[in-house]
Each structure stands twice: as C-alpha cells, then as structure tokens.
Design a protein around this motif. Sequence first.
Motif, PDB file in Angstrom:
ATOM      1  N   PHE A  10      11.699 -15.625   3.728  1.00 41.02           N
ATOM      2  CA  PHE A  10      12.124 -15.609   2.328  1.00 41.02           C
ATOM      3  C   PHE A  10      13.212 -14.557   2.114  1.00 41.02           C
ATOM      4  O   PHE A  10      13.099 -13.657   1.290  1.00 41.02           O
ATOM      5  CB  PHE A  10      10.922 -15.342   1.414  1.00 41.02           C
ATOM      6  CG  PHE A  10      11.150 -15.723  -0.020  1.00 41.02           C
ATOM      7  CD1 PHE A  10      11.539 -17.004  -0.354  1.00 41.02           C
ATOM      8  CD2 PHE A  10      10.977 -14.797  -1.038  1.00 41.02           C
ATOM      9  CE1 PHE A  10      11.757 -17.366  -1.682  1.00 41.02           C
ATOM     10  CE2 PHE A  10      11.194 -15.134  -2.365  1.00 41.02           C
ATOM     11  CZ  PHE A  10      11.579 -16.427  -2.690  1.00 41.02           C
ATOM     12  N   GLY A  11      14.296 -14.717   2.904  1.00 41.47           N
ATOM     13  CA  GLY A  11      15.452 -13.845   2.761  1.00 41.47           C
ATOM     14  C   GLY A  11      16.556 -14.532   1.982  1.00 41.47           C
ATOM     15  O   GLY A  11      16.290 -15.322   1.067  1.00 41.47           O
ATOM     16  N   TYR A  12      17.812 -14.262   2.348  1.00 44.98           N
ATOM     17  CA  TYR A  12      18.947 -14.753   1.569  1.00 44.98           C
ATOM     18  C   TYR A  12      18.960 -16.275   1.496  1.00 44.98           C
ATOM     19  O   TYR A  12      19.067 -16.855   0.405  1.00 44.98           O
ATOM     20  CB  TYR A  12      20.258 -14.238   2.159  1.00 44.98           C
ATOM     21  CG  TYR A  12      21.468 -14.658   1.357  1.00 44.98           C
ATOM     22  CD1 TYR A  12      21.886 -13.915   0.265  1.00 44.98           C
ATOM     23  CD2 TYR A  12      22.177 -15.810   1.679  1.00 44.98           C
ATOM     24  CE1 TYR A  12      22.988 -14.299  -0.493  1.00 44.98           C
ATOM     25  CE2 TYR A  12      23.274 -16.214   0.930  1.00 44.98           C
ATOM     26  CZ  TYR A  12      23.673 -15.451  -0.147  1.00 44.98           C
ATOM     27  OH  TYR A  12      24.753 -15.853  -0.889  1.00 44.98           O
ATOM     28  N   HIS A  15      16.111 -17.834  -0.478  1.00 51.80           N
ATOM     29  CA  HIS A  15      16.402 -17.810  -1.910  1.00 51.80           C
ATOM     30  C   HIS A  15      17.439 -18.882  -2.283  1.00 51.80           C
ATOM     31  O   HIS A  15      17.383 -19.457  -3.371  1.00 51.80           O
ATOM     32  CB  HIS A  15      16.914 -16.427  -2.327  1.00 51.80           C
ATOM     33  CG  HIS A  15      15.839 -15.392  -2.427  1.00 51.80           C
ATOM     34  ND1 HIS A  15      15.293 -14.771  -1.321  1.00 51.80           N
ATOM     35  CD2 HIS A  15      15.193 -14.869  -3.509  1.00 51.80           C
ATOM     36  CE1 HIS A  15      14.380 -13.901  -1.714  1.00 51.80           C
ATOM     37  NE2 HIS A  15      14.297 -13.939  -3.033  1.00 51.80           N
ATOM     38  N   ASP A  34       6.530 -14.888   5.005  1.00 53.41           N
ATOM     39  CA  ASP A  34       7.476 -13.969   5.630  1.00 53.41           C
ATOM     40  C   ASP A  34       6.671 -12.875   6.326  1.00 53.41           C
ATOM     41  O   ASP A  34       5.557 -12.550   5.894  1.00 53.41           O
ATOM     42  CB  ASP A  34       8.405 -13.350   4.581  1.00 53.41           C
ATOM     43  CG  ASP A  34       9.661 -12.743   5.185  1.00 53.41           C
ATOM     44  OD1 ASP A  34      10.754 -13.324   4.981  1.00 53.41           O
ATOM     45  OD2 ASP A  34       9.563 -11.705   5.861  1.00 53.41           O
ATOM     46  N   ASP A  36       7.469  -9.895   6.299  1.00 52.21           N
ATOM     47  CA  ASP A  36       7.591  -8.723   5.430  1.00 52.21           C
ATOM     48  C   ASP A  36       6.704  -8.920   4.190  1.00 52.21           C
ATOM     49  O   ASP A  36       6.973  -9.804   3.372  1.00 52.21           O
ATOM     50  CB  ASP A  36       9.048  -8.547   5.009  1.00 52.21           C
ATOM     51  CG  ASP A  36       9.278  -7.279   4.189  1.00 52.21           C
ATOM     52  OD1 ASP A  36       8.298  -6.651   3.746  1.00 52.21           O
ATOM     53  OD2 ASP A  36      10.461  -6.931   3.978  1.00 52.21           O
ATOM     54  N   ARG A  39       8.432  -9.303   0.798  1.00 53.86           N
ATOM     55  CA  ARG A  39       9.046 -10.596   0.494  1.00 53.86           C
ATOM     56  C   ARG A  39       7.985 -11.617   0.074  1.00 53.86           C
ATOM     57  O   ARG A  39       8.261 -12.491  -0.757  1.00 53.86           O
ATOM     58  CB  ARG A  39       9.841 -11.101   1.699  1.00 53.86           C
ATOM     59  CG  ARG A  39      11.131 -10.319   1.932  1.00 53.86           C
ATOM     60  CD  ARG A  39      11.936 -10.899   3.068  1.00 53.86           C
ATOM     61  NE  ARG A  39      13.242 -10.258   3.182  1.00 53.86           N
ATOM     62  CZ  ARG A  39      14.136 -10.539   4.130  1.00 53.86           C
ATOM     63  NH1 ARG A  39      13.846 -11.472   5.038  1.00 53.86           N
ATOM     64  NH2 ARG A  39      15.287  -9.911   4.171  1.00 53.86           N
ATOM     65  N   GLU A  42       7.356 -10.850  -3.421  1.00 54.10           N
ATOM     66  CA  GLU A  42       8.469 -11.344  -4.233  1.00 54.10           C
ATOM     67  C   GLU A  42       8.355 -12.851  -4.457  1.00 54.10           C
ATOM     68  O   GLU A  42       8.630 -13.350  -5.551  1.00 54.10           O
ATOM     69  CB  GLU A  42       9.793 -11.011  -3.553  1.00 54.10           C
ATOM     70  CG  GLU A  42      11.021 -11.425  -4.351  1.00 54.10           C
ATOM     71  CD  GLU A  42      12.315 -11.149  -3.607  1.00 54.10           C
ATOM     72  OE1 GLU A  42      13.377 -11.508  -4.154  1.00 54.10           O
ATOM     73  OE2 GLU A  42      12.267 -10.596  -2.493  1.00 54.10           O
ATOM     74  N   ALA A  43       7.955 -13.588  -3.407  1.00 56.21           N
ATOM     75  CA  ALA A  43       7.770 -15.033  -3.538  1.00 56.21           C
ATOM     76  C   ALA A  43       6.726 -15.346  -4.602  1.00 56.21           C
ATOM     77  O   ALA A  43       6.908 -16.253  -5.425  1.00 56.21           O
ATOM     78  CB  ALA A  43       7.366 -15.633  -2.198  1.00 56.21           C
ATOM     79  N   THR A  70      14.757 -18.016   9.303  1.00 54.40           N
ATOM     80  CA  THR A  70      14.511 -16.733   9.950  1.00 54.40           C
ATOM     81  C   THR A  70      15.684 -16.378  10.853  1.00 54.40           C
ATOM     82  O   THR A  70      16.609 -17.188  11.016  1.00 54.40           O
ATOM     83  CB  THR A  70      13.239 -16.818  10.804  1.00 54.40           C
ATOM     84  OG1 THR A  70      13.482 -17.760  11.871  1.00 54.40           O
ATOM     85  CG2 THR A  70      12.044 -17.283   9.986  1.00 54.40           C
TER      86      THR A  70
END
Length: 347
Positions: A10-12, A15, A34, A36, A39, A42-43, A70
């Motif tokens: 769930f990085g750039y 998103h 993720d 992390d 993240r 955040e999701a 990834t």
Amino acid sequence: MGIKMGIIGFGYMGHWHLKNAPKVDNVEVVAAYDIDPARVAEARETGLVGFDTLDEFLKSDLFNLVLVATPNDKHCELVCAALNAGKNVICEKPVAMSLAELDKMIDTAKANNKLFTVHQNRRWDKDFRIVKEVYDSGELGHVYSIQTRLHGSRGAMFGWRAEPEHGGGMIYDWGVHFVDQLLFMMGFDCVKSVFCKTENVKTPEVEDYFMMVMDLKNGANVQMEIGTWVLKALPRWLVLGDKGTLYINDFTRNGGIISVDESVEPEEIVVMTTSGPTRTFAPRGKKEIIERELPDSPADLTEYYANLRDAIDGKAELIVKPEQVRAVFTVLEAMFKSAKTGEMVKL
C-alpha cells in the motif's frame, strides 16, 4: 461479478489504484496488506480492510483480484502465492527481475486457471495514442524510422529505481514502457535485432541512461533513448515516413505532422556554410510545406480496469496479455545482454 480488489503493497502505486480503479462501474478496492504496520493502519483509515499478515490476506474471500505493488524483487513470489490462493492477479511493472521469473508466473496462472496481467499503463499515454493512430492510418506512408525518447535534466533516481537489488535502472523503469508501446503498435514479433548502450552518468549503482536501436523485420528501425541527465531535451517522438514526418515534443498533443505539397514547384535554395554551399540539406520553401495538427486521440486509462473486469467475467480478452509482456521482456533481456557484451543481439 465485477472486481473486488485487494492490494499487496500500500505504497504510491497502491494509492494510485485505490484512486483510479473505482472510477469504473463494478470495480471496487476493498482490502490491503503491507509489511509496514503504519501502511496497514492507513489503509484502514481510508475504509479498506487492513490485513496484518500475508497468510490472512490470501485466505480472505473478500476479493477476487490481487494487485501486487511491491518492490520488483518480490513480484514473482507474491504473484505466485496469490495465484495459488485462487486469486486473479495484476502485477505492477516491471513484472519480474528476469524472463525466468516471468515464465514461472505465467505457468502458475495457467496451472490455477486464473487471470494474470501487468499494469502496462503507458499504452494509454496521450502522445503514444496519437502516434499509434497516425501510424495505423498509413498517412505517413512507409515508416522507415521511429525515434522515441525521454530526457530529464535532474539526474534523479527515486526509491527502488536507484537500487539494483530491487530491479532499478532506466531499462526496467521506463524502458519496459517504451518497448511495450513500440511492440503494441508494430507487432509483438516485429523485432529482428537489438543493440544497446548504457551509462551510469549520475547513479553509479544502476544505468541512468540508455540508447537502444531495434532493427525490425519489416526493414524499419527504432531508436530509443532515455536519460535522466540531459540538459536540452529533444522531441519525445520523431516518426519518419516517405510521405511525411510526425513529431511530438512531450507527453501531450504538442507537435504536428509535416508533409509536402507535390503540386507546388520546388524552390531552388542553396545554403552557404563557412566551408561551402549545400543544396541537398537546404530547407524547403514555405509554400511547399503542409503542416497540420495532430489528431486528438482518446486516451482513457479506465479502459484498462473495464477490460480487466470484463475479462474476469468472461466477456472480453485481456488487452495486456501475458504473452505480450513476455515478448517485451525478451527484448529487455537482449538489451541487457547487448549492453554487457557491446554486441548486437539477434532475436
């Protein structure tokens, strides 16, 4: 049935898909995993179901499509795991670190009878769509040379792009897009041979510049150049045909098509240089030249998601097919081999 998507990474780009995929009817992003925890949190804050472990994610029946977004060196492992878990899969580009990894993913998809594709999103770039429309129209006549390039002036390589262990470098970052565009336009079996030269101008760990020439089976050639440290950019596209020339300066519709009015008598022009005259390379008279605007070709990336939805529902064939991605990767491997040996590589 439609698409319910779960995201791994769930990085750039995770998103990016969260923002753009739901623009299509019956396409929804519902979950994310993720490594992390921040993240994952955040999701959850965005309304997705967040998973703390890959095992829990893959066992979930909340979604029928997995996006793998990834670092590149994890793609093969995660794509195969998702396919073996009974999910359809989109993988971000570059899809693999080698042709062997890609073949493993394709074989795993076939073994599980699941859909597998790659996010080759730059087939929907405005500039490329224009070039393809004009090329397909035959307006330029016999196209004998295509120049496609991208010049940056910052010498910058962000994130994985500067990390060889994660598949960094301009060949995997942008070369994969440019080769895909050319093969999509001219045929995935069109390449006869490849010669490639790379440089590490500002980034010692990976190539931040490459120049590649493809000889095509139809006798034409493609010149491809991508560099992050070029302080005077040349046109994004220059397409040469025996009936006209197309040029595009950037990623937009900024360019034109130039042809000659054969009904006008050519002017006799001589250009004087410091060491003598030339008529061969004197410019044509203004009355002889016809320049027109480029077509306003449609370029809608939501077509990618709509096609994916329809392919999962059995109503359409994939636009980005695994065998096409394999043809692109065959060229990329030839580029790496040519750059290493200094020799032309025949396909």
